[in-house]
Write an enzyme that holds these catalytic residues in place. Structure first.
Site, PDB file in Angstrom:
ATOM      1  N   SER A  56       0.788  -1.173   0.060  1.00 47.95           N
ATOM      2  CA  SER A  56      -0.139  -0.126  -0.186  1.00 47.95           C
ATOM      3  C   SER A  56       0.817   1.413  -0.037  1.00 47.95           C
ATOM      4  O   SER A  56       0.433   2.418  -0.330  1.00 47.95           O
ATOM      5  CB  SER A  56      -0.866  -0.081   1.293  1.00 47.95           C
ATOM      6  OG  SER A  56      -0.189  -0.129   2.368  1.00 47.95           O
ATOM      7  N   HIS A  95       1.157   4.418   6.613  1.00 49.18           N
ATOM      8  CA  HIS A  95       0.486   5.184   5.830  1.00 49.18           C
ATOM      9  C   HIS A  95       0.915   6.631   6.005  1.00 49.18           C
ATOM     10  O   HIS A  95       1.395   7.034   6.876  1.00 49.18           O
ATOM     11  CB  HIS A  95      -0.908   5.085   5.773  1.00 49.18           C
ATOM     12  CG  HIS A  95      -1.464   3.803   5.161  1.00 49.18           C
ATOM     13  ND1 HIS A  95      -2.579   3.495   5.304  1.00 49.18           N
ATOM     14  CD2 HIS A  95      -0.795   2.896   4.465  1.00 49.18           C
ATOM     15  CE1 HIS A  95      -2.732   2.104   4.411  1.00 49.18           C
ATOM     16  NE2 HIS A  95      -1.714   1.960   3.880  1.00 49.18           N
ATOM     17  N   ASP A 122      -7.947   6.120   4.382  1.00 48.57           N
ATOM     18  CA  ASP A 122      -7.970   5.108   5.499  1.00 48.57           C
ATOM     19  C   ASP A 122      -9.234   4.908   6.298  1.00 48.57           C
ATOM     20  O   ASP A 122      -9.159   4.054   7.026  1.00 48.57           O
ATOM     21  CB  ASP A 122      -6.814   5.185   6.236  1.00 48.57           C
ATOM     22  CG  ASP A 122      -5.587   4.592   5.586  1.00 48.57           C
ATOM     23  OD1 ASP A 122      -5.671   4.164   4.359  1.00 48.57           O
ATOM     24  OD2 ASP A 122      -4.440   4.802   6.190  1.00 48.57           O
TER      25      ASP A 122
END
Length: 179
Positions: A56, A95, A122
């Site tokens: 990701s 992230h 998210d």
């Protein structure tokens, strides 16, 4: 036989030599734990090192990259790559911060994250009804990385037998090591 000499050596060991080898093995394990706790204190992060488990964050980080974290005193900023943990979930997430909202009355910071390789933010990963994460969810900010070094961790999680083979091999090595 593959370990014939080593097995013969183990049989010749007296109890004192065997106890010394076991103590040496335990000293190595305890030293590793002390280094881990020392890093945790130095970086002010409960987990100073993490492995990227998914794609990701590509192209910034790839699956298997080893990340070094720190938890600085300064506030989180847009663009920071953070590792955070959602309550009730075991695996931390790596992230980038894409949006912030600071509440002036309480000083609380509302943080929205997104994987660089993901199409949406998210909020779908957060707990139901949760739109933001907060500083207490952040484990650390990424300070550096080593590419693909953590792939061994991923392999041991994907193939648990490998973990036991590796631990067994290291234990046998410690027992038969003649130094």
């Amino acid at each position: 036989m593959l370990f014939e000499d080593e097995i013969r050596f183990l049989r010749k060991m007296n109890k004192r030599q065997l106890a010394q080898q076991i103590l040496n093995f335990l000293m190595i394990i305890s030293s590793a734990l002390m280094v881990w706790k020392g890093l945790a204190l130095y970086t002010n992060s409960e987990s100073p090192i993490v492995v990227v488990l998914s794609g990701s964050m590509e192209p910034a980080f790839y699956r298997g990259d080893l990340l070094f974290l720190g938890m600085p005193d300064e506030p989180i900023r847009v663009g920071d790559i953070c590792v955070f943990k959602i309550p009730g979930r075991d695996v931390p997430i790596v992230h980038r911060v894409i949006k912030l909202h600071d509440e002036k009355e309480t000083g609380k910071q509302y943080i929205l994250t997104k994987g660089d390789n993901n199409q949406v933010d998210d909020r779908g990963l957060y707990n139901p009804g949760q739109l933001w994460i907060h500083r207490e969810h952040i484990i650390g900010k990424v300070r550096g990385f080593l590419p693909y070094i953590g792939i061994i961790t991923i392999l041991m999680n994907d193939y648990p037998q490998l973990k036991f083979v590796l631990i067994g091999f290291l234990g046998l090595y410690m027992l038969v090591n003649r130094e």
